[in-house]
Design a protein around this motif. Structure first.
Motif, PDB file in Angstrom:
ATOM      1  N   THR A  47       0.820  -1.219   0.000  1.00 44.64           N
ATOM      2  CA  THR A  47       0.000   0.000   0.000  1.00 44.64           C
ATOM      3  C   THR A  47       0.855   1.271   0.000  1.00 44.64           C
ATOM      4  O   THR A  47       0.329   2.374  -0.073  1.00 44.64           O
ATOM      5  CB  THR A  47      -0.928   0.030   1.248  1.00 44.64           C
ATOM      6  N   ASP A  48       2.165   1.122   0.112  1.00 50.08           N
ATOM      7  CA  ASP A  48       3.085   2.264   0.130  1.00 50.08           C
ATOM      8  C   ASP A  48       3.540   2.516  -1.306  1.00 50.08           C
ATOM      9  O   ASP A  48       4.429   1.834  -1.814  1.00 50.08           O
ATOM     10  CB  ASP A  48       4.279   1.921   1.046  1.00 50.08           C
ATOM     11  N   VAL A  49       2.897   3.490  -1.966  1.00 51.80           N
ATOM     12  CA  VAL A  49       3.130   3.653  -3.400  1.00 51.80           C
ATOM     13  C   VAL A  49       4.063   4.818  -3.722  1.00 51.80           C
ATOM     14  O   VAL A  49       4.186   5.771  -2.959  1.00 51.80           O
ATOM     15  CB  VAL A  49       1.789   3.860  -4.160  1.00 51.80           C
ATOM     16  N   GLY A  76      16.026  13.165   0.462  1.00 48.43           N
ATOM     17  CA  GLY A  76      14.714  13.183  -0.197  1.00 48.43           C
ATOM     18  C   GLY A  76      14.014  11.849  -0.054  1.00 48.43           C
ATOM     19  O   GLY A  76      14.662  10.801   0.048  1.00 48.43           O
ATOM     20  N   GLU A  77      12.690  11.867  -0.062  1.00 47.11           N
ATOM     21  CA  GLU A  77      11.935  10.624   0.125  1.00 47.11           C
ATOM     22  C   GLU A  77      12.241   9.599  -0.965  1.00 47.11           C
ATOM     23  O   GLU A  77      12.290   8.406  -0.699  1.00 47.11           O
ATOM     24  CB  GLU A  77      10.418  10.893   0.139  1.00 47.11           C
ATOM     25  N   GLU A  78      12.467  10.077  -2.177  1.00 48.81           N
ATOM     26  CA  GLU A  78      12.682   9.114  -3.264  1.00 48.81           C
ATOM     27  C   GLU A  78      14.151   8.799  -3.501  1.00 48.81           C
ATOM     28  O   GLU A  78      14.540   8.406  -4.592  1.00 48.81           O
ATOM     29  CB  GLU A  78      11.978   9.589  -4.548  1.00 48.81           C
ATOM     30  N   PRO A  94       8.837  15.132  -2.376  1.00 46.56           N
ATOM     31  CA  PRO A  94       8.300  15.660  -3.634  1.00 46.56           C
ATOM     32  C   PRO A  94       6.776  15.583  -3.690  1.00 46.56           C
ATOM     33  O   PRO A  94       6.129  16.463  -4.259  1.00 46.56           O
ATOM     34  CB  PRO A  94       8.931  14.777  -4.712  1.00 46.56           C
ATOM     35  N   ILE A  95       6.193  14.515  -3.117  1.00 41.60           N
ATOM     36  CA  ILE A  95       4.729  14.478  -2.916  1.00 41.60           C
ATOM     37  C   ILE A  95       4.475  13.897  -1.534  1.00 41.60           C
ATOM     38  O   ILE A  95       4.755  12.720  -1.291  1.00 41.60           O
ATOM     39  CB  ILE A  95       3.973  13.595  -3.938  1.00 41.60           C
ATOM     40  N   ASP A  96       3.969  14.703  -0.637  1.00 39.11           N
ATOM     41  CA  ASP A  96       3.497  14.158   0.642  1.00 39.11           C
ATOM     42  C   ASP A  96       1.977  14.049   0.493  1.00 39.11           C
ATOM     43  O   ASP A  96       1.311  15.029   0.159  1.00 39.11           O
ATOM     44  CB  ASP A  96       3.866  15.069   1.816  1.00 39.11           C
ATOM     45  N   GLY A  97       1.494  12.823   0.688  1.00 35.40           N
ATOM     46  CA  GLY A  97       0.077  12.553   0.380  1.00 35.40           C
ATOM     47  C   GLY A  97      -0.013  11.865  -0.971  1.00 35.40           C
ATOM     48  O   GLY A  97      -0.930  12.137  -1.755  1.00 35.40           O
ATOM     49  N   THR A 170      -4.383  12.995  12.638  1.00 33.79           N
ATOM     50  CA  THR A 170      -3.409  11.917  12.802  1.00 33.79           C
ATOM     51  C   THR A 170      -3.242  11.201  11.459  1.00 33.79           C
ATOM     52  O   THR A 170      -3.852  11.587  10.456  1.00 33.79           O
ATOM     53  CB  THR A 170      -3.818  10.934  13.925  1.00 33.79           C
ATOM     54  N   GLY A 171      -2.391  10.200  11.437  1.00 27.25           N
ATOM     55  CA  GLY A 171      -2.197   9.441  10.216  1.00 27.25           C
ATOM     56  C   GLY A 171      -1.781   8.031  10.570  1.00 27.25           C
ATOM     57  O   GLY A 171      -1.515   7.730  11.740  1.00 27.25           O
ATOM     58  N   PHE A 172      -1.738   7.182   9.562  1.00 28.59           N
ATOM     59  CA  PHE A 172      -1.416   5.774   9.778  1.00 28.59           C
ATOM     60  C   PHE A 172      -0.286   5.356   8.845  1.00 28.59           C
ATOM     61  O   PHE A 172      -0.175   5.860   7.733  1.00 28.59           O
ATOM     62  CB  PHE A 172      -2.653   4.901   9.517  1.00 28.59           C
ATOM     63  N   GLY A 173       0.509   4.405   9.308  1.00 30.72           N
ATOM     64  CA  GLY A 173       1.612   3.907   8.488  1.00 30.72           C
ATOM     65  C   GLY A 173       1.107   2.969   7.399  1.00 30.72           C
ATOM     66  O   GLY A 173      -0.099   2.805   7.203  1.00 30.72           O
ATOM     67  N   TYR A 174       2.051   2.345   6.722  1.00 34.64           N
ATOM     68  CA  TYR A 174       1.668   1.462   5.614  1.00 34.64           C
ATOM     69  C   TYR A 174       1.708  -0.017   5.994  1.00 34.64           C
ATOM     70  O   TYR A 174       1.197  -0.853   5.267  1.00 34.64           O
ATOM     71  CB  TYR A 174       2.585   1.717   4.412  1.00 34.64           C
ATOM     72  N   ALA A 175       2.335  -0.354   7.139  1.00 30.98           N
ATOM     73  CA  ALA A 175       2.449  -1.769   7.509  1.00 30.98           C
ATOM     74  C   ALA A 175       1.268  -2.165   8.392  1.00 30.98           C
ATOM     75  O   ALA A 175       0.830  -1.399   9.252  1.00 30.98           O
ATOM     76  CB  ALA A 175       3.761  -1.999   8.254  1.00 30.98           C
ATOM     77  N   LEU A 199      -6.293  13.214   7.086  1.00 35.64           N
ATOM     78  CA  LEU A 199      -6.368  13.885   5.792  1.00 35.64           C
ATOM     79  C   LEU A 199      -5.390  13.310   4.766  1.00 35.64           C
ATOM     80  O   LEU A 199      -5.543  13.523   3.579  1.00 35.64           O
ATOM     81  CB  LEU A 199      -6.132  15.388   5.981  1.00 35.64           C
ATOM     82  N   GLY A 200      -4.324  12.618   5.255  1.00 36.03           N
ATOM     83  CA  GLY A 200      -3.461  11.906   4.325  1.00 36.03           C
ATOM     84  C   GLY A 200      -2.155  12.583   3.961  1.00 36.03           C
ATOM     85  O   GLY A 200      -1.459  12.119   3.058  1.00 36.03           O
ATOM     86  N   SER A 201      -1.808  13.671   4.638  1.00 34.31           N
ATOM     87  CA  SER A 201      -0.507  14.301   4.397  1.00 34.31           C
ATOM     88  C   SER A 201      -0.013  14.908   5.703  1.00 34.31           C
ATOM     89  O   SER A 201      -0.605  15.864   6.221  1.00 34.31           O
ATOM     90  CB  SER A 201      -0.623  15.396   3.329  1.00 34.31           C
ATOM     91  N   CYS A 202       1.062  14.348   6.218  1.00 39.30           N
ATOM     92  CA  CYS A 202       1.644  14.847   7.474  1.00 39.30           C
ATOM     93  C   CYS A 202       2.016  16.322   7.344  1.00 39.30           C
ATOM     94  O   CYS A 202       1.742  17.130   8.235  1.00 39.30           O
ATOM     95  CB  CYS A 202       2.870  13.987   7.809  1.00 39.30           C
ATOM     96  N   ALA A 203       2.644  16.681   6.206  1.00 35.62           N
ATOM     97  CA  ALA A 203       3.098  18.074   6.038  1.00 35.62           C
ATOM     98  C   ALA A 203       1.907  19.032   6.102  1.00 35.62           C
ATOM     99  O   ALA A 203       1.967  20.084   6.757  1.00 35.62           O
ATOM    100  CB  ALA A 203       3.841  18.231   4.716  1.00 35.62           C
ATOM    101  N   TRP A 225      11.424  13.857   6.014  1.00 35.03           N
ATOM    102  CA  TRP A 225      10.921  14.605   4.849  1.00 35.03           C
ATOM    103  C   TRP A 225       9.428  14.903   4.978  1.00 35.03           C
ATOM    104  O   TRP A 225       8.927  15.844   4.393  1.00 35.03           O
ATOM    105  CB  TRP A 225      11.206  13.863   3.537  1.00 35.03           C
ATOM    106  N   ASP A 226       8.695  14.085   5.763  1.00 34.33           N
ATOM    107  CA  ASP A 226       7.266  14.358   5.963  1.00 34.33           C
ATOM    108  C   ASP A 226       7.071  15.595   6.839  1.00 34.33           C
ATOM    109  O   ASP A 226       6.113  16.340   6.664  1.00 34.33           O
ATOM    110  CB  ASP A 226       6.567  13.180   6.669  1.00 34.33           C
ATOM    111  N   HIS A 227       7.964  15.774   7.853  1.00 36.16           N
ATOM    112  CA  HIS A 227       7.647  16.803   8.853  1.00 36.16           C
ATOM    113  C   HIS A 227       8.631  17.962   8.954  1.00 36.16           C
ATOM    114  O   HIS A 227       8.383  18.916   9.700  1.00 36.16           O
ATOM    115  CB  HIS A 227       7.443  16.162  10.233  1.00 36.16           C
TER     116      HIS A 227
END
Ligand code: IPD
Length: 278
Positions: A47-49, A76-78, A94-97, A170-175, A199-203, A225-227
């Motif tokens: 689910t981590d795309v 960077g995240e990527e 580069p894309i959070d969310g 809040t948010g949830f991880g991918y595992a 909402l789907g974006s920590c930033a 990189w998220d925060h």
């Protein structure tokens, strides 16, 4: 000219702020021109795309930093990862969310921070959300601003003092195991707050704490990189950002709120052992 516009223009006179705003604007424009079909790969779990647009945006940002600020480090995240020769590091998402981007929901953003390596403190933070026509900008000791079209607003965290009246992001991880634990922690939080938003974006969650549209935010598992940019934007709006049993946020936990609410959120998270388990 309003006070906020004048203060924001002064902020833009800082070459690092102007550089980061320009980078975020260019990456945001690239991403807003979203192709109908995206090449999608997975990372840590199914689910981590990551889409090819994340990679294109990161490479646009990285090339510009290598050219314009060759001595600064990169994370960077990527995959961008370059040691610093200047004591400063650019931390980029580069894309959070990304899942929102994939589903064409508007809550995604480009997040760019300039961080002082010695203290790990943000110097500049820019978060732009093209689908919301909004950019958040902060620089250390210079305040946080939201720019929507030609409107500039200086940001201030909410003055809510009572957790039971608070809207908490809040948010949830991918595992899967991490999510099961996060769901358990949520059962301790939900009865004690006005409501919860995911909402789907920590930033962007952090930017909404800065603007007072969320009273607080917490999450386990988010990466620098998220925060990095959002944390500075909260602090410059009068809020605090911390970990659970430590002053700095980490992958273990990040919590953001005004100084009165923060300990109330922490108390529940400690009782829920939110930084333990998966
Ligand atoms: C994710 C978002 C999400 C948060 C996840 C992050 P990504 O970042 O910030 O809100 O809940 O923990 O991984 O994968 O979209 O860059």
């Amino acid at each position: 000219m309003s006070q906020s516009v004048a203060a924001y223009e002064k902020l833009l006179a800082d070459p690092d702020v102007a550089f980061a705003v320009d980078l975020a604007t260019r990456a945001g424009a690239l991403l807003a021109d979203r192709p109908e079909s995206l090449t999608v790969e997975t990372k840590t779990t199914d689910t981590d795309v990551v889409t090819h647009m994340d990679q294109l945006a990161e490479s646009l940002i990285v090339s510009a930093i290598e050219l314009g600020r060759p001595k600064d480090g990169l994370l960077g995240e990527e995959g961008a990862d370059k040691p610093s020769e200047s004591g400063r590091r650019w931390v980029i998402d580069p894309i959070d969310g990304t899942v929102n981007y994939l589903y064409q929901l508007p809550h995604w953003c480009v997040s760019i921070a300039l961080v002082e390596e010695e203290t790990d403190q943000g110097l500049v933070g820019v978060v732009t959300a093209p689908s919301l026509n909004t950019m958040f900008v902060a620089a250390r000791n210079s305040g946080s601003y939201r720019v929507t079209g030609s409107t500039v607003q200086q940001l201030k965290v909410s003055s809510q003092r009572d957790l039971s009246q608070s809207l908490v992001g809040t948010g949830f991880g991918y595992a899967s195991a991490r999510r099961a634990h996060q769901a358990q922690v949520l059962t301790g939080m939900l009865p004690n707050v006005r409501d919860i938003r995911r909402l789907g974006s920590c930033a962007l969650d952090l930017c909404l704490v800065a603007s007072g549209e969320l009273d607080a935010y917490y999450e386990r598992g988010v990466k620098p990189w998220d925060h990095a940019a959002g944390s500075l934007i909260v602090q410059e709006a009068g809020g605090q950002v911390s970990g659970l049993n430590e002053t700095k946020p980490s992958e273990s936990m990040i919590v953001a709120a005004n100084p009165i609410l923060l300990p109330q959120v922490l108390e529940i998270l400690v009782a829920q052992k939110a930084d333990q388990g998966a």
